[in-house]
Scaffold this motif. Structure first.
Motif, PDB file in Angstrom:
ATOM      1  N   ARG A 176      42.441  58.623  27.921  1.00 47.00           N
ATOM      2  CA  ARG A 176      43.527  58.258  28.834  1.00 47.00           C
ATOM      3  C   ARG A 176      43.361  58.848  30.231  1.00 47.00           C
ATOM      4  O   ARG A 176      43.533  58.132  31.231  1.00 47.00           O
ATOM      5  N   PRO A 177      43.046  60.157  30.387  1.00 47.87           N
ATOM      6  CA  PRO A 177      42.903  60.685  31.760  1.00 47.87           C
ATOM      7  C   PRO A 177      41.821  59.965  32.566  1.00 47.87           C
ATOM      8  O   PRO A 177      42.000  59.728  33.769  1.00 47.87           O
ATOM      9  N   ARG A 183      42.111  53.513  37.057  1.00 45.53           N
ATOM     10  CA  ARG A 183      43.156  52.614  37.571  1.00 45.53           C
ATOM     11  C   ARG A 183      43.781  53.151  38.857  1.00 45.53           C
ATOM     12  O   ARG A 183      44.074  52.385  39.785  1.00 45.53           O
ATOM     13  N   GLY A 184      43.988  54.471  38.903  1.00 48.55           N
ATOM     14  CA  GLY A 184      44.703  55.055  40.028  1.00 48.55           C
ATOM     15  C   GLY A 184      43.869  55.289  41.261  1.00 48.55           C
ATOM     16  O   GLY A 184      44.421  55.399  42.366  1.00 48.55           O
ATOM     17  N   ARG A 185      42.553  55.388  41.120  1.00 50.37           N
ATOM     18  CA  ARG A 185      41.686  55.609  42.278  1.00 50.37           C
ATOM     19  C   ARG A 185      40.725  54.457  42.503  1.00 50.37           C
ATOM     20  O   ARG A 185      40.730  53.842  43.568  1.00 50.37           O
ATOM     21  N   MET A 191      37.471  49.913  44.775  1.00 51.07           N
ATOM     22  CA  MET A 191      36.095  50.164  44.346  1.00 51.07           C
ATOM     23  C   MET A 191      35.689  49.270  43.178  1.00 51.07           C
ATOM     24  O   MET A 191      34.494  49.056  42.946  1.00 51.07           O
ATOM     25  N   ILE A 192      36.656  48.798  42.422  1.00 52.13           N
ATOM     26  CA  ILE A 192      36.425  47.855  41.327  1.00 52.13           C
ATOM     27  C   ILE A 192      37.469  46.757  41.424  1.00 52.13           C
ATOM     28  O   ILE A 192      38.456  46.874  42.157  1.00 52.13           O
ATOM     29  N   SER A 193      37.261  45.675  40.672  1.00 52.18           N
ATOM     30  CA  SER A 193      38.184  44.551  40.645  1.00 52.18           C
ATOM     31  C   SER A 193      39.153  44.700  39.479  1.00 52.18           C
ATOM     32  O   SER A 193      38.853  45.399  38.502  1.00 52.18           O
ATOM     33  N   PRO A 194      40.313  44.035  39.553  1.00 55.97           N
ATOM     34  CA  PRO A 194      41.281  44.146  38.442  1.00 55.97           C
ATOM     35  C   PRO A 194      40.692  43.781  37.096  1.00 55.97           C
ATOM     36  O   PRO A 194      40.994  44.425  36.083  1.00 55.97           O
ATOM     37  N   GLU A 195      39.815  42.758  37.068  1.00 53.61           N
ATOM     38  CA  GLU A 195      39.248  42.352  35.781  1.00 53.61           C
ATOM     39  C   GLU A 195      38.288  43.399  35.214  1.00 53.61           C
ATOM     40  O   GLU A 195      38.029  43.431  34.006  1.00 53.61           O
TER      41      GLU A 195
END
Length: 234
Positions: A176-177, A183-185, A191-195
C-alpha cells in the motif's frame, strides 16, 4: 564475478569478445531451459530472507500449490525464502517446479524443491527467462531484487514489449505505501498515465492470484485465431 568484470571500464577487446560469447551462450541455455517447460507457467518472486514460519512463505507455498493443481508450472529464482516456498508448493502438488538461480558473491544456494534448475552468471539473461517462461508474475514482499523485477515487468508492459501479462502483488498492507506514492506522486506529477496505475492487481488471497492470471491467460488464448486446417495431400 563475471558481471563485475563486464561492468568495469578497463576491459580489453579480447575480454569483451569473450564476454559476448559467454552471454550469448547463457541466453541459448536459458531459451533451451524455457523450451523444456511443457505447460503454462507463472513466475513467483519475493524475498530470499523470509523463514518457513513467515506468513509470506506460507502464502507463496499455497499459491504455488494451487497453480500446480491447475496444471501450471511454477518458476522462481531457485533460492531460499519465498522462492523455496513456491517451488515447494508446486512440487508437493505434483507440478513442475523450475528454478533460475544466480551466482552471487555470497553464493545463493538452490533450494531442494526444484525439478529443473539452471544457474545464471548474468542478471539480464536470467530476468529475460523469467518473462519468457511465464504467463504472469506474482510478487510477494521482498527487497531490492523483488522491486527490480516488479518495475521491470511494469516497464515491459507499459512500453508494449509484452502483452496480456498480469502482475499480481500479494499482501495489500505491504504494498500500500508504494502504491500510494505511485498514485500520489508519479500520477499526480504526470510521470505515468492513469491506465498505468491499473497494471497491477493487489490481493491477500491465493485463490484470487490464480484466478487473475488464469483468466488473463484464457482471454489471451481466446483472442489467438486458430490455424486453418491443412488440406489433405493429394
Amino acid at each position: 564475478m563475471e558481471d563485475r568484470r563486464i561492468l568495469s571500464s578497463d576491459e580489453t577487446a579480447a575480454d569483451l569478445e569473450r564476454h559476448v560469447a559467454m552471454i550469448a551462450q547463457e541466453f541459448r541455455e536459458g531459451f533451451e531451459a524455457v523450451d523444456r517447460i511443457d505447460r503454462p507457467a507463472v513466475t513467483i518472486f519475493g524475498s530470499a530472507r523470509v523463514a518457513q514460519d513467515d506468513p509470506a512463505y506460507t502464502s507463496a507455498r499455497e499459491t504455488a500449490r494451487r497453480f500446480a493443481e491447475r496444471g501450471w508450472a511454477v518458476v522462481t529464482g531457485g533460492g531460499p525464502g519465498v522462492m523455496e516456498a513456491a517451488n515447494r508448493g508446486a512440487k508437493e502438488a505434483g507440478g513442475l517446479s523450475v528454478g533460475f538461480n544466480i551466482e552471487l558473491p555470497h553464493e545463493q544456494r538452490a533450494n531442494p524443491y526444484v525439478d529443473q534448475l539452471l544457474t545464471f552468471r548474468h542478471f539480464y539473461a536470467r530476468k529475460t527467462m523469467f518473462v519468457k517462461a511465464a504467463e504472469g508474475f506474482v510478487i510477494f514482499p521482498g527487497g531490492f531484487g523483488t522491486l527490480d523485477e516488479l518495475f521491470e515487468s511494469l516497464t515491459l508492459i507499459q512500453t508494449g514489449k509484452v502483452l496480456h501479462f498480469p502482475v499480481v502483488l500479494f499482501e495489500e498492507s505491504y504494498w500500500r505505501p508504494l502504491l500510494d506514492w505511485i498514485r500520489g506522486r508519479l500520477l499526480v506529477d504526470g510521470m505515468i498515465s492513469p491506465e498505468d496505475v491499473d497494471l497491477v492487481t493487489v490481493t491477500d488471497d491465493p485463490q484470487q492470484v490464480v484466478r487473475t492470471i488464469l483468466e488473463c491467460y484464457d482471454r489471451r488464448c481466446a483472442e489467438i485465431p486458430a490455424e486453418p486446417e491443412k488440406a489433405d495431400a493429394q
